[in-house]
Write an enzyme that holds these catalytic residues in place. Structure first.
Site, mmCIF file in Angstrom:
data_model
loop_
_atom_site.group_PDB
_atom_site.id
_atom_site.type_symbol
_atom_site.label_atom_id
_atom_site.label_comp_id
_atom_site.label_asym_id
_atom_site.label_seq_id
_atom_site.Cartn_x
_atom_site.Cartn_y
_atom_site.Cartn_z
ATOM 1 N N ARG A 86 1.550 -0.974 14.579
ATOM 2 C CA ARG A 86 0.160 -0.964 15.084
ATOM 3 C C ARG A 86 -0.112 -2.315 15.734
ATOM 4 O O ARG A 86 -0.474 -3.278 15.074
ATOM 5 C CB ARG A 86 -0.830 -0.686 13.950
ATOM 6 C CG ARG A 86 -0.677 0.705 13.366
ATOM 7 C CD ARG A 86 -1.753 1.027 12.340
ATOM 8 N NE ARG A 86 -1.560 2.356 11.780
ATOM 9 C CZ ARG A 86 -0.852 2.629 10.696
ATOM 10 N NH1 ARG A 86 -0.262 1.631 10.039
ATOM 11 N NH2 ARG A 86 -0.720 3.875 10.257
ATOM 12 N N ASP A 115 -2.915 -5.816 9.138
ATOM 13 C CA ASP A 115 -3.996 -5.482 10.063
ATOM 14 C C ASP A 115 -5.311 -5.465 9.285
ATOM 15 O O ASP A 115 -5.368 -5.846 8.111
ATOM 16 C CB ASP A 115 -3.734 -4.139 10.744
ATOM 17 C CG ASP A 115 -3.563 -2.988 9.752
ATOM 18 O OD1 ASP A 115 -3.824 -3.189 8.551
ATOM 19 O OD2 ASP A 115 -3.165 -1.892 10.169
ATOM 20 N N HIS A 170 0.359 -9.290 16.138
ATOM 21 C CA HIS A 170 1.712 -8.858 15.816
ATOM 22 C C HIS A 170 2.560 -8.821 17.080
ATOM 23 O O HIS A 170 2.053 -8.735 18.189
ATOM 24 C CB HIS A 170 1.699 -7.464 15.175
ATOM 25 C CG HIS A 170 0.602 -7.259 14.192
ATOM 26 N ND1 HIS A 170 0.560 -7.915 12.979
ATOM 27 C CD2 HIS A 170 -0.512 -6.498 14.239
ATOM 28 C CE1 HIS A 170 -0.534 -7.550 12.328
ATOM 29 N NE2 HIS A 170 -1.201 -6.701 13.072
ATOM 30 N N TYR A 176 6.296 -3.943 12.863
ATOM 31 C CA TYR A 176 5.024 -3.268 12.585
ATOM 32 C C TYR A 176 4.555 -2.491 13.809
ATOM 33 O O TYR A 176 4.590 -2.991 14.934
ATOM 34 C CB TYR A 176 3.971 -4.301 12.173
ATOM 35 C CG TYR A 176 2.714 -3.675 11.630
ATOM 36 C CD1 TYR A 176 2.761 -2.836 10.524
ATOM 37 C CD2 TYR A 176 1.486 -3.919 12.223
ATOM 38 C CE1 TYR A 176 1.608 -2.254 10.020
ATOM 39 C CE2 TYR A 176 0.328 -3.349 11.717
ATOM 40 C CZ TYR A 176 0.399 -2.516 10.618
ATOM 41 O OH TYR A 176 -0.747 -1.936 10.123
ATOM 42 N N ASP A 229 -0.393 -3.805 4.792
ATOM 43 C CA ASP A 229 -0.093 -3.952 6.219
ATOM 44 C C ASP A 229 -0.858 -5.124 6.834
ATOM 45 O O ASP A 229 -2.012 -5.395 6.458
ATOM 46 C CB ASP A 229 -0.455 -2.668 6.965
ATOM 47 C CG ASP A 229 0.581 -1.572 6.729
ATOM 48 O OD1 ASP A 229 1.648 -1.880 6.179
ATOM 49 O OD2 ASP A 229 0.311 -0.416 7.102
ATOM 50 N N GLU A 243 -7.193 -2.966 8.163
ATOM 51 C CA GLU A 243 -7.218 -2.058 7.017
ATOM 52 C C GLU A 243 -6.416 -2.648 5.858
ATOM 53 O O GLU A 243 -6.821 -2.561 4.700
ATOM 54 C CB GLU A 243 -6.662 -0.689 7.419
ATOM 55 C CG GLU A 243 -7.489 0.057 8.452
ATOM 56 C CD GLU A 243 -8.905 0.317 7.996
ATOM 57 O OE1 GLU A 243 -9.096 0.710 6.831
ATOM 58 O OE2 GLU A 243 -9.836 0.109 8.801
ATOM 59 N N GLU A 256 0.802 -1.220 0.000
ATOM 60 C CA GLU A 256 0.000 0.000 0.000
ATOM 61 C C GLU A 256 0.836 1.272 0.000
ATOM 62 O O GLU A 256 0.324 2.362 -0.223
ATOM 63 C CB GLU A 256 -0.962 0.020 1.209
ATOM 64 C CG GLU A 256 -0.354 0.404 2.548
ATOM 65 C CD GLU A 256 0.544 -0.668 3.118
ATOM 66 O OE1 GLU A 256 1.207 -0.408 4.125
ATOM 67 O OE2 GLU A 256 0.618 -1.780 2.544
#
Length: 817
Positions: A300, A84, A344, A298, A82, A86, A9
């Site tokens: 988040r 997650d 994560h 990562y 990513d 999103e 992304e």
């Protein structure tokens, strides 16, 4: 010809990853989401199982064509946004747009290093439907709340307002804390300390803790004097000595929320800025002759889990660098709190051997600070605990009991490398307190002095950005990926403002909070919102169906909507009543709300057009500001008083001798031209790395300029926080025309020539769903919001003159002049 296509992304991540893969692999970035719910309508078919109607985001058709073209040439497609929710949504939407006949895999990069990327490519997985459904449910929930409550606020209060499922909880917490402060009644109390001397130096202080069988509570000076006289006539001897060795372990490695909190406390970085920096460190940084590397994992995450390999590397580093006395016998791991997603690892450096000093030359100041913070915190987790010798002494003086405590650090342990920061910017770890002399039970003591000190109880402190994040996390509201956006939104929408690093609710924020609490108690209920977050987690784990969760929510929500439409007070028409009388006609004054401020207006409008500015004191009482209230200094040109005036760019100081004297001064400057606290940019100067301060050009536009000017002439345009709807990648910035006048254009100029006459505001249109509104100054002062979509009922091309609404303070002052 490429045999494989990898989709990420971020362009920065694509650039880094492409260096790690073979030449027959093509890497393309989507630059964020490519599809979303439509901007100008609800986009959710409520009667059809809440089915969303996704559409391609404006400006993303070029990306989709590029993806389709590359997919035609590839044998397999690896979707690597990513790891997650999103990122999973981006992966699903890309999969829908590329060739269905291709083999499609999901790849999760938890860190961007050569070994990690290749390992992930060798072990791809399938797309996660449950994770996509969880993201989809959250998106639909937020759309239902935002697009169906906001029009009610537009109708009842003023245009441009909004509500959010999580942001409204954050505003409520800030408002409730303000109410606590206003209700707080400070109480007097006293303490008594005795300065004592034993057989060995030094002297020390002991505090009175008990009188007879009761706790020592000293409410006033009379009681303090009585007890002081009692102690002055007593003999002191040691009743009990207690010594113990106490160990303190290092804090766990950073998760998203704790990183945001520590960066805010230590460096005063906003959560949004912290996440921007962490994203760059994760995606990859060019290290000179070395290839670009992702420096951290990562960012988040809500888990404190650490990989065995990373922990062992940190342990070896500690033993080699600091010695065996600082190393652990066995690796230390931390248990994650209950309810975490644990998808994560914790935030840690990808390579402990890449010390901050080694990469400092390749990082900006703030990037270095964040990397150093993450590196030190992680390495400290594998260091020995700090050790303290703590001594507590109880002393008898007649019928009174006194206590003295002392703590001495005997082993640094992890504190040699890392110490946490408190809200006041100081370290939270215990330093040496008063060192007590060697004392023995039964030993007599000499009293040198009795000290009586007066104190007053203090109200609870207002939230800082870091303490509000901590509160939201503890209450289970929101998730790591949302905290930065929440705090940014409530400030951008003028529901709260930051003063001296503390969050204060605005008059508008308190009004909206009261209305929402009264009419949408579930939406504004902390427990309800926390349970909804748990439901989203259950959808991701496959325990709940996303449609069922939405249906259960909407049954109660729709009933509240209908009641609010008919029962919510019409503040736009009636105003908020006050006990203040109009000084012209005697009728009650009410509070009205413009786009930029709240003000007092006469309820007798239009017969009486009186309007006043006001402020509230610490108790919440209204103080009316006198018209033209000045800075308390004479005009440097003619000697007449200065007064506050309002222009198209806001307030400013002007001479009362106008038009004979035309002296003016920016409102940011008060007494003797001394600037008020300066607003600094979050990004450093592009030339020297120093601070950028907010300035205004002679033509009226704002911009960021280096504080070292004229030595350094670094500058940046002022971004208004709204993304360009034409290209999708740029952001609107403030500019001035050649002949004066401010306009707004895309930062991507000249490749994108999108321009606006009026200032865009990051608030979707409640009528048609346009991504932003335009703010237009009214002739008599104040401003109004309207939709940029010419087909929308809320759009207007002509300046709005509000002939049938109360005058703002600006209009009132204009009429006087």
């Amino acid at each position: 010809m490429a045999k494989a296509l990898v989709v990420v992304e971020s362009p920065a991540k694509a650039k880094t990853i492409s260096r790690y893969l073979d030449g027959n692999v093509s890497v393309i970035a989507t630059v964020g989401h490519i599809k979303d719910l439509p901007e100008r309508e609800l986009g959710v078919e409520i009667e059809n199982q809440f089915q969303p109607r996704y559409g391609v985001i404006p400006g993303k058709w070029k990306v989709i064509k590029q993806l389709r073209s590359a997919a035609e040439k590839a044998d397999s497609i690896y979707l690597a946004p990513d790891p997650d929710r999103e990122g999973e949504a981006i992966a699903w939407h890309v999969a829908e747009e590329v060739n269905k006949d291709k083999r499609i895999y999901r790849v999760l990069f938890h860190e961007i290093t050569r070994s990690a990327v290749r390992k992930a490519m060798e072990n791809p997985s399938a797309l996660d439907r449950n994770k996509f459904d969880a993201q989809q449910a959250r998106r639909i929930l937020d759309r239902l709340v935002g697009y169906q409550i906001s029009p009610i606020l537009w109708k009842k209060v003023r245009r441009g307002l909004s509500a959010g499922r999580v942001q409204s909880i954050a505003v409520r917490l800030v408002c409730e804390r303000e109410e606590e402060i206003r209700r707080f009644q400070s109480q007097e109390y006293w303490t008594l300390d005795a300065v004592l001397q034993g057989g060995h130096p030094p002297s020390f202080r002991a505090r009175l803790v008990r009188v007879g069988e009761r706790k020592a509570e000293i409410p006033d000076s009379a009681e303090a004097s009585r007890l002081k006289a009692l102690l002055e006539g007593a003999s002191f001897h040691v009743l009990k000595v207690e010594k113990k060795r106490r160990k303190k372990d290092p804090p766990p490695p950073f998760i998203t929320s704790t990183l945001q909190q520590e960066a805010s406390r230590r460096y005063r970085l906003s959560p949004k800025r912290t996440m921007q920096i962490a994203q760059k460190l994760y995606e990859g940084v060019s290290l000179g002759e070395e290839e670009a590397q992702g420096l951290i994992t990562y960012m988040r995450t809500d888990s404190t889990r650490m990989s065995q390999e990373a922990v062992e590397q940190a342990g070896r580093f500690v033993r080699e660098r600091y010695g065996a006395e600082y190393a652990l016998g066995a690796p230390r791991f931390y248990a994650s709190r209950k309810g975490v997603q644990d998808a994560h690892e914790a935030i840690r450096p990808t390579d402990v051997l890449r010390e901050p000093s080694r990469v400092r030359a390749y990082l900006s100041r703030d990037e270095y600070r964040i990397y150093e913070l993450i590196w030190k915190r992680f390495v400290a987790t594998q260091m020995a605990p700090a050790e303290f010798d703590q001594t507590t002494v109880e002393i008898r003086a007649g019928d009174c009991l006194l206590r003295a405590s002392g703590s001495v650090r005997v082993a640094d342990g992890y504190l040699r490398l890392y110490e946490e920061t408190a809200e006041n910017g100081e370290t939270t770890e215990e330093a040496d307190t008063e060192r007590l002399p060697e004392l023995a039970e039964g030993e007599d003591l000499k009293c040198l002095e009795i000290l009586a000190e007066q104190h007053f109880t203090q109200p609870p402190p207002r939230y800082t950005e870091s303490s509000l994040i901590k509160e939201l996390e503890e209450k289970g509201v929101g998730r790591p990926s949302t905290y930065a956006a929440i705090l940014s939104n409530i400030r951008d929408r003028h529901y709260v403002e930051l003063q001296d690093r503390r969050l204060h609710p605005t008059e508008l924020g308190e009004l909206v909070n009261r209305l929402l609490v009264d009419h949408f108690p579930d939406i504004l209920n902390v427990e309800f919102t926390a349970n909804m977050e748990n439901s989203l987690d259950a959808i991701e784990s496959g325990e709940k169906d996303w449609v069922g969760v939405l249906r259960q929510f909407y049954e109660a929500f729709s009933a509240s909507l209908e009641k609010a439409k008919s029962r919510m007070a019409d503040i736009k028409r009636q105003g908020t009543p006050t006990e203040i009388s109009c000084d012209r006609c005697g009728k009650p004054m009410v509070i009205r709300y413009s786009a930029s401020q709240a003000y007092l207006a006469c309820s007798g409008y239009p017969k009486c057009r009186n309007a006043k500015s006001f402020e509230r004191d610490e108790n919440g009482s209204i103080r009316v500001l006198s018209d033209g209230e000045g800075p308390g200094e004479p005009c440097p040109s003619c000697g007449k008083p200065l007064e506050r005036k309002y222009g198209r760019f806001g307030p400013f100081w002007a001479c009362t001798g106008f038009p004979k004297c035309r002296f003016t001064r920016p409102f940011e400057q008060g007494m003797n031209g001394t600037p008020d606290p300066t607003e600094f940019a979050e990004d450093p100067c592009p030339l020297c790395g120093g601070k950028l301060v907010l300035k205004r050009s002679r033509l009226g536009n704002r911009f960021w300029a280096c504080e070292s000017y004229p030595k350094c002439k670094g500058a940046r345009p002022y971004r208004v926080g709204v993304r360009c709807d034409r290209c999708g990648s740029g952001e609107f910035v403030e500019r001035a025309g050649r002949r004066g006048g401010v306009f707004y254009c895309c930062s991507g100029y000249p490749s994108c020539r999108n321009t606006l006459r009026f200032r865009p505001v990051a608030q979707p249109c409640g009528a048609c769903g346009a991504p932003y509104m335009l703010e237009k100054a009214l002739p008599g002062g104040g401003s109004s919001l309207f939709c940029p979509n010419k087909k929308c009922p809320s759009h207007t091309d002509k300046p709005t003159v509000r002939k049938k609404t109360e005058a703002s303070p600006k209009r009132c002052q204009a009429e006087k002049s």
